[in-house]
Design an enzyme around this catalytic site. Sequence first.
Site, PDB file in Angstrom:
ATOM      1  N   SER A  21       0.945  -1.221  -0.151  1.00 48.66           N
ATOM      2  CA  SER A  21       0.001  -0.071   0.159  1.00 48.66           C
ATOM      3  C   SER A  21       0.632   1.051   0.066  1.00 48.66           C
ATOM      4  CB  SER A  21      -1.130  -0.144   1.205  1.00 48.66           C
ATOM      5  OG  SER A  21      -1.904   1.170   0.972  1.00 48.66           O
ATOM      6  N   ASN A  22       0.424   2.386   0.385  1.00 50.17           N
ATOM      7  CA  ASN A  22       1.181   3.711   0.388  1.00 50.17           C
ATOM      8  C   ASN A  22       0.553   4.502   1.400  1.00 50.17           C
ATOM      9  OD1 ASN A  22      -1.087   5.426  -0.603  1.00 50.17           O
ATOM     10  ND2 ASN A  22      -1.101   3.965  -2.337  1.00 50.17           N
TER      11      ASN A  22
END
Length: 216
Positions: A21-22
Amino acid sequence: MKILITAGPTREPLDPVRYLSNRSSGKMGYALASAATALGHEVTLISGPVLLTAPENALTHRVETAQEMFDAVGAAAKHQDIAIFAAAVADYRPKLIHDQKIKKHSNTLTLELERTPDILGSMRSTFQFTGYLVGFAAETENLIENALDKLHRKSCDLIIANDVSRRDAGFDSDENEVILCFPSGQTEPIPHQSKQTLAHDLVQRIVKLATEKIPS
Ligand code: PMT
């Protein structure tokens, strides 16, 4: 007007307990959704996993992966006048999703990744969206050059470029500072401010530009 907004990160599973993810918090996208509902627009918010409460009047779809966001946007796109893509969609996902938690058998582990669907890039070609299309560009270098390249490749009417190498703006900050990039190559910097006040200004500008493009 009917406004579609994407917000937050996507999560791309690797096994039952891990994902890629980020750092997107969803604050920028949710601020846009709040501003748009407050200004009386009909908002559809497609949100990745975030810890925020959606505006009461927005029709909100919660998704996890880029593929789920692609499907939700595709289902809603045709009926919108404006689409604003503030989500930070993962560009790659693990090619193989393990059924069981991956065990620590060796000192190194190589992951094979594959591209996720380009949601913004599918708006015109696949989803037949004819309204006013706004993307964000999150860049750490060559901000305007990269933003204008995205604008043309994804057939956008406007790209909102943010320098995400800064600590006081962009990902997970309460504030942002952006540059508007238009198809003509013209650019307009918008001063550093809270995501709430910025969102209000952006929605007002975008609605005005959309009205000029698509006269009722
Ligand atoms: O969520 P916050 O913490 O408030 O942070 C806000 C933000 C920095 C995430 C936001 O302002 C922002 O810049 N969002 C876009 C982040 C991004 O992924 O940019 P990009 O340059 O990688 O993508 C360009 C555009 O294509 C974006 O509009 C993105 O939503 C869209 N995209 C990207 C990849 C993909 N597979 N599908 C897409 O639709």
